[in-house]
Write a protein that holds these residues in place. Structure first.
Motif, short mmCIF file in Angstrom:
data_model
loop_
_atom_site.label_atom_id
_atom_site.label_comp_id
_atom_site.label_asym_id
_atom_site.label_seq_id
_atom_site.Cartn_x
_atom_site.Cartn_y
_atom_site.Cartn_z
N ASP A 88 25.44 8.63 -9.19
CA ASP A 88 24.86 7.42 -9.76
C ASP A 88 23.34 7.46 -9.60
O ASP A 88 22.82 8.07 -8.64
N ILE A 89 22.62 6.82 -10.51
CA ILE A 89 21.16 6.85 -10.42
C ILE A 89 20.64 6.27 -9.11
O ILE A 89 19.58 6.67 -8.63
N SER A 90 21.39 5.36 -8.51
CA SER A 90 20.94 4.75 -7.25
C SER A 90 20.83 5.78 -6.13
O SER A 90 20.00 5.64 -5.23
N VAL A 91 21.64 6.83 -6.19
CA VAL A 91 21.56 7.89 -5.17
C VAL A 91 20.21 8.59 -5.26
O VAL A 91 19.55 8.86 -4.25
N ILE A 92 19.78 8.87 -6.48
CA ILE A 92 18.49 9.53 -6.71
C ILE A 92 17.34 8.59 -6.33
O ILE A 92 16.42 8.97 -5.59
N THR A 93 17.39 7.37 -6.85
CA THR A 93 16.25 6.45 -6.65
C THR A 93 16.09 6.04 -5.20
O THR A 93 14.97 5.94 -4.70
N GLU A 94 17.19 5.81 -4.50
CA GLU A 94 17.08 5.42 -3.09
C GLU A 94 16.56 6.58 -2.24
O GLU A 94 15.77 6.37 -1.32
N ARG A 95 16.96 7.80 -2.57
CA ARG A 95 16.50 8.96 -1.82
C ARG A 95 14.98 9.12 -1.94
O ARG A 95 14.27 9.24 -0.94
N PHE A 96 14.49 9.07 -3.18
CA PHE A 96 13.07 9.34 -3.38
C PHE A 96 12.18 8.12 -3.12
O PHE A 96 11.00 8.29 -2.79
N ALA A 97 12.74 6.94 -3.23
CA ALA A 97 11.97 5.75 -2.82
C ALA A 97 11.75 5.78 -1.31
O ALA A 97 10.67 5.43 -0.82
N LYS A 98 12.75 6.23 -0.57
CA LYS A 98 12.64 6.34 0.88
C LYS A 98 11.55 7.35 1.26
O LYS A 98 10.71 7.09 2.14
N ILE A 99 11.55 8.50 0.60
CA ILE A 99 10.53 9.52 0.88
C ILE A 99 9.15 8.99 0.52
O ILE A 99 8.17 9.21 1.25
N TYR A 100 9.05 8.28 -0.59
CA TYR A 100 7.75 7.73 -1.01
C TYR A 100 7.23 6.75 0.04
O TYR A 100 6.04 6.78 0.38
N ARG A 101 8.11 5.91 0.56
CA ARG A 101 7.66 4.95 1.58
C ARG A 101 7.26 5.67 2.86
O ARG A 101 6.30 5.29 3.52
N GLU A 102 7.99 6.72 3.23
CA GLU A 102 7.64 7.48 4.43
C GLU A 102 6.29 8.18 4.26
O GLU A 102 5.45 8.16 5.17
N ASP A 103 6.08 8.80 3.10
CA ASP A 103 4.80 9.45 2.84
C ASP A 103 3.68 8.42 2.82
O ASP A 103 2.58 8.68 3.34
N SER A 104 3.92 7.26 2.23
CA SER A 104 2.92 6.20 2.19
C SER A 104 2.54 5.76 3.59
O SER A 104 1.35 5.58 3.90
N ALA A 105 3.52 5.59 4.44
CA ALA A 105 3.25 5.18 5.82
C ALA A 105 2.42 6.24 6.55
O ALA A 105 1.51 5.91 7.32
N ALA A 106 2.72 7.51 6.29
CA ALA A 106 1.97 8.60 6.93
C ALA A 106 0.52 8.62 6.47
O ALA A 106 -0.36 9.07 7.20
N LEU A 107 0.25 8.11 5.27
CA LEU A 107 -1.11 8.04 4.73
C LEU A 107 -1.77 6.70 5.03
O LEU A 107 -2.81 6.37 4.47
N ASN A 108 -1.14 5.93 5.93
CA ASN A 108 -1.66 4.61 6.35
C ASN A 108 -1.78 3.63 5.18
O ASN A 108 -2.66 2.78 5.15
N ILE A 109 -0.89 3.75 4.21
CA ILE A 109 -0.83 2.81 3.10
C ILE A 109 0.04 1.64 3.52
O ILE A 109 1.21 1.83 3.88
N LEU A 110 -0.53 0.45 3.51
CA LEU A 110 0.22 -0.73 3.92
C LEU A 110 1.34 -1.01 2.92
O LEU A 110 1.16 -0.82 1.71
N PRO A 111 2.49 -1.48 3.38
CA PRO A 111 3.53 -1.89 2.42
C PRO A 111 3.02 -3.05 1.58
O PRO A 111 2.30 -3.92 2.07
N PRO A 112 3.34 -3.07 0.28
CA PRO A 112 2.92 -4.21 -0.53
C PRO A 112 3.64 -5.48 -0.07
O PRO A 112 4.67 -5.40 0.61
N THR A 113 3.13 -6.61 -0.45
CA THR A 113 3.80 -7.88 -0.12
C THR A 113 5.18 -7.92 -0.75
O THR A 113 6.15 -8.36 -0.15
N ILE A 114 5.25 -7.45 -2.00
CA ILE A 114 6.50 -7.46 -2.78
C ILE A 114 6.66 -6.09 -3.41
O ILE A 114 5.70 -5.51 -3.91
N GLU A 115 7.89 -5.58 -3.40
CA GLU A 115 8.17 -4.28 -4.02
C GLU A 115 9.34 -4.44 -5.00
O GLU A 115 10.47 -4.06 -4.71
#
Length: 461
Positions: A88-115
């Motif tokens: 299902d597409i959710s398997v792909i999107t959840e996997r890479f959204a998780k990696i994107y958030r992890e990479d963002s955190a490593a680059l000191n990018i604050l989480p947005p207020t709303i995602e």
């Protein structure tokens, strides 16, 4: 408070930023399409608008800035990746959204207020589409719903293109059901095996442009203060967002300020899979490049200017941060951030001039080095830390930065004392003693680097 000046793409000039409501400053930035691991170019807007988010929070208060950055989780490339794995597409999107958030955190990018995620706002997309059809701005044809670009007189105002030019230069699918070649898709039938949603116009899925307009209205309102993204989104994506939102909302502006960051090249070439020069922060991090180094390198260029990504840029960023962290390690201790320095604020308020802000960090570090009293030194260090908070830097413990966690406090104190003695010996031109201390440091596996802000050291890898 000096007004923030922002370069508005629509106006083609810098404008003083005046929010609609200072108690609720709104910003939307087009986020990732999560079908694979994001490359370094995808993170230029993320870092750019993170700096603006930090500046707005400083100016208006953290509770008064609402920042939405979406996740595009339905798309042709996502469908292809899901089909290739038979999931299902959710398997792909959840996997890479998780990696994107992890990479963002490593680059000191604050989480947005709303995602917001596209798949969570289908009802709003369908409502928006119905409004456009009812208003005569869009039409249904062969299971598709298309926006009629001739129905919006201002179409092309953002990108400063005539409709004829856009028809000639745009990558458009000229289909028999289109009234005009430049009409763009709001809704289309799903192919067999693809995800599908029901709508009054038939089963299918939304077009990319419709998604952002619906998510902006759902999370921030009809008219927002700032809309941001990469320069590649000016046309057609943002042009189309403006058209459909304005037509659905009686001509109301979608955003009062449009900001776009410049392109990123790799060793002076465009990034492309065919050239094999795609660089991913995920891979850089796995190789041991620190997230702050990646972030600092990105900030060395003005956000609107092109930036060439190469090994030299990374090396310079590492050395620059070493120098600044060295000052924090020598003098920082438990010092807390002070007032944000005027020079850094002035640079950031001037259309986010991060190269000028980074230069100001070294002036502050120099003051810390030359301070004649503990009070002066503490003030400079506090400013350096406050500047780091604005720029998303110095978020790591200074000892950890240099890899000294494994050493005891006594061992670190002993090496610091040798470094200090070597420095005094060099000042006194007792080079024999300085060389002898260098030998002692080498024997302890210590690598010392001399610089304008003093000597930094780390354990040899």
């Amino acid at each position: 408070m000096t007004a923030i000046q922002l370069h508005d793409t629509a106006a083609r000039k810098k404008r003083a930023f005046v929010p609609q409501d200072p108690a609720r400053v709104t910003m939307y930035v087009c986020g990732p399409t999560v079908y694979s691991t994001a490359h370094i170019g995808n993170f230029r807007p993320a870092i750019t608008f993170d700096v603006l988010y930090r500046l707005l929070r400083h100016e208006y208060g953290a509770d008064h800035v609402v920042y939405a950055r979406n996740i595009t989780d339905v798309d042709d490339k996502i469908n292809a990746a899901a089909a290739a794995e038979g999931v299902d597409i959710s398997v792909i999107t959840e996997r890479f959204a998780k990696i994107y958030r992890e990479d963002s955190a490593a680059l000191n990018i604050l989480p947005p207020t709303i995602e917001p995620a596209a798949t969570a706002h289908m009802s709003e997309m369908i409502t928006l589409m119905e409004q456009l059809v009812e208003g005569g701005f869009a039409y249904a044809a062969e299971g598709h719903v298309l926006f009629d670009v001739t129905a919006y007189e201002q179409y092309g105002a953002l990108s400063k293109r005539s409709l004829d030019d856009m028809i000639a230069g745009a990558r458009v699918e000229v289909a028999p059901y289109k009234r005009n070649p430049a009409d763009f898709v709001l809704w289309k039938p799903s192919k067999p095996g693809e995800p599908v949603w029901e709508s009054p116009f038939g089963p299918g899925r939304p077009g990319w442009h419709l998604e952002c307009s619906a998510m902006i209205e759902a999370t921030l309102g009809q008219t927002i203060d700032i809309h941001g993204g990469g320069a590649d989104l000016v046309f057609p994506h943002h042009e189309n967002e403006i058209a459909q939102s304005a037509c659905a909302h009686g001509g109301a502006a979608l955003a009062n300020y449009w900001l776009h960051n410049g392109f990123l090249s790799i060793d002076s070439e465009k990034m492309s899979k065919s050239l094999g020069n795609i660089v991913k922060p995920h891979e850089l991090l796995e190789r041991g490049v620190k997230g702050e180094v990646i972030r600092y390198a990105m900030l060395t260029g003005h956000y609107r200017a092109p930036l060439d990504w190469n090994d030299t840029l990374i090396e310079r960023a590492q050395k620059s941060l070493d120098r600044l962290y060295g000052v924090l390690r020598r003098f920082g201790g438990d010092a807390q951030p002070g007032d944000a320095p005027d020079a850094v604020l002035k640079a950031l308020r001037d259309d986010m001039n991060t190269p000028k802000a980074l230069a100001a960090l070294f002036e502050i570090a120099g003051r810390a080095n030359k301070a004649e009293t503990e009070t002066e030194r503490a003030e400079a260090v506090g400013e350096l830390k406050a500047a780091g908070d604005l720029l998303g830097l110095f978020q790591e413990d200074a000892d950890a930065w240099f890899g000294l966690d494994a050493l005891s406090e006594a061992e670190k104190a002993e090496i610091d004392a040798l470094i200090a003695e070597r420095g005094e010996s060099r000042k006194a031109k007792d080079f024999a003693r300085a060389d002898a201390i260098r030998d002692q440091l080498d024997a302890k596996g210590v690598q010392a680097e001399d610089g304008p802000e003093g000597t930094t050291w780390r354990l040899k890898g």
